[in-house]
Design an enzyme around this catalytic site. Structure first.
Site, short mmCIF file in Angstrom:
data_model
loop_
_atom_site.label_atom_id
_atom_site.label_comp_id
_atom_site.label_asym_id
_atom_site.label_seq_id
_atom_site.Cartn_x
_atom_site.Cartn_y
_atom_site.Cartn_z
N ASN A 198 2.66 4.63 -5.34
CA ASN A 198 1.52 4.20 -4.53
C ASN A 198 1.38 5.21 -3.40
OD1 ASN A 198 -0.34 3.01 -2.88
ND2 ASN A 198 0.93 1.24 -2.32
N TRP A 199 0.40 6.08 -3.53
CA TRP A 199 0.26 7.17 -2.56
C TRP A 199 -0.31 6.68 -1.23
CZ3 TRP A 199 -2.13 11.88 -5.73
CH2 TRP A 199 -1.19 12.28 -6.69
N LYS A 200 -0.83 5.49 -1.20
CA LYS A 200 -1.47 4.94 0.01
C LYS A 200 -2.52 5.95 0.52
CE LYS A 200 2.61 2.16 0.74
NZ LYS A 200 3.52 1.46 1.63
N HIS A 225 -1.73 -5.89 -2.12
CA HIS A 225 -0.67 -5.18 -1.41
C HIS A 225 -0.56 -5.74 0.01
CE1 HIS A 225 1.66 -2.08 0.54
NE2 HIS A 225 2.06 -1.71 -0.67
N GLU A 243 -0.18 -4.42 2.79
CA GLU A 243 -0.98 -3.72 3.80
C GLU A 243 -2.43 -4.19 3.75
OE1 GLU A 243 0.31 0.16 2.63
OE2 GLU A 243 2.29 -0.29 3.45
N GLU A 252 7.42 -7.09 -3.27
CA GLU A 252 7.59 -6.15 -2.18
C GLU A 252 7.86 -6.93 -0.89
OE1 GLU A 252 5.58 -2.17 -3.06
OE2 GLU A 252 4.01 -3.47 -2.36
N GLY A 299 8.24 0.74 4.00
CA GLY A 299 8.06 1.83 4.96
C GLY A 299 9.01 1.76 6.14
N SER A 329 10.91 0.67 0.21
CA SER A 329 11.89 1.71 0.50
C SER A 329 12.82 2.01 -0.67
CB SER A 329 12.70 1.37 1.76
OG SER A 329 11.85 1.32 2.88
N GLY A 385 6.44 3.83 -2.62
CA GLY A 385 5.51 4.35 -1.61
C GLY A 385 5.90 5.76 -1.21
N GLY A 386 6.53 5.87 -0.04
CA GLY A 386 6.84 7.18 0.54
C GLY A 386 7.49 8.17 -0.42
P1 13P Z 1 7.75 2.43 0.67
O1 13P Z 1 8.42 2.85 -0.61
O2 13P Z 1 7.22 3.57 1.47
O3 13P Z 1 8.62 1.50 1.47
O4 13P Z 1 6.46 1.59 0.25
C1 13P Z 1 6.58 0.56 -0.67
C2 13P Z 1 5.22 0.12 -1.04
O5 13P Z 1 4.51 -0.46 -0.24
C3 13P Z 1 4.74 0.45 -2.37
O6 13P Z 1 3.55 -0.18 -2.65
#
Ligand code: 13P
Length: 248
Positions: free
Chosen positions: A9-11, A94, A96, A166, A172, A211, A232-233
């Site tokens: 997930n590149w956000k 998600h 966020e 999640e 994050g 994470s 994510g990251g």
């Molecule tokens: P991180 O891996 O950066 O914690 O993000 C997880 C996430 O929200 C994937 O959708």
């Protein structure tokens, strides 16, 4: 036997150039077909990344989808539009989106249905906040998030979907659920589904997100109810994303 799935997930990260480099880097390092793999990219990069992943086994996904099929909904992107760009997956709910943009359990359920109507696999994201965990509400929160989708879509619809657990407190933050904490939540989700439809529960891929990194992925993925990850990251770097992929 369920196949594992690792989704990036590149956000809201990257540029047109870096997105292209990252997608090409992932494809170059795919190696053995150990599991399913995909990337959920910002909407505007879908056409270009769609061309890059064409005829590869790197699947394309979006990070959200509208809760309506079309109409006067400024700024929204419909499932039909995503379908035109060979989107295989769409994240829905998600944390966020729920936290910053007001997505509710009900609107998430509607997005889930919209994706499915176009043959796109919705990836339903669920999970509790730190406060909810501390107040021992984790399972109540997960139940309510699942209930809303079951009510609107029906349990059978889950056979064509993915769930991502999640924990919001691990997204994050660098904090990861322990293998056992994650397994406990995944098992709860699978049991919830099994109580309604055993076959659906056995088939569905339940991913862990929060994470997940190259150094903790192996332990998480070894858990019986963890079928891969939503990353994510660490998905913004081809090497670390591929290391996670090769940990399944
Ligand atoms: P991180 O891996 O950066 O914690 O993000 C997880 C996430 O929200 C994937 O959708």
């Amino acid at each position: 036997m369920r196949r594992s799935l690792v989704l990036g997930n590149w956000k809201m990260n990257g540029t047109r150039a870096s997105a292209e480099t990252l997608a090409k880097g992932i494809i170059a390092g795919l190696g053995d077909d150990v599991a399913e793999i995909g990337i959920c990219v910002p909407y505007v990069y879908l056409p270009e990344i769609g061309q890059i992943v064409k005829n590869t086994r790197l699947a394309l996904g979006a990070q959200n989808v509208a809760d309506k099929p079309s109409g006067a909904y400024t700024g929204e992107i419909s499932a039909g539009m995503l379908k035109e760009f060979a989107c295989h997956y769409a994240l829905v709910g998600h944390s966020e989106r729920r936290t910053y943009y007001g997505d509710t359990d009900q609107s998430v359920a509607a997005r889930f249905c919209q994706a499915q109507e176009q043959g796109i696999t919705p990836v339903l994201c669920i999970g509790e906040t730190l406060e909810q965990r501390q107040q021992e509400q984790t399972f109540d929160v997960i139940t309510a998030q699942l209930d809303a989708v079951v009510e609107l879509a029906g349990i059978a619809a889950f056979s064509k979907s993915v769930i991502a657990y999640e924990p919001v407190w691990a997204i994050g933050t660098g904090l990861t659920a322990t293998d056992e904490q994650a397994q406990e939540a995944h098992q709860f989700i699978r049991n919830y589904l099994a109580a309604k439809d055993q076959a659906v529960a056995e088939k569905i891929q339940i991913l862990y997100g929060g994470s997940a990194k190259p150094d903790n992925a192996k332990g998480l993925f070894a858990m019986p109810d963890i079928d891969g990850g939503l990353i994510g990251g660490a998905s913004l770097d081809a090497e670390s994303f591929l290391k996670i992929y090769h940990s399944v």
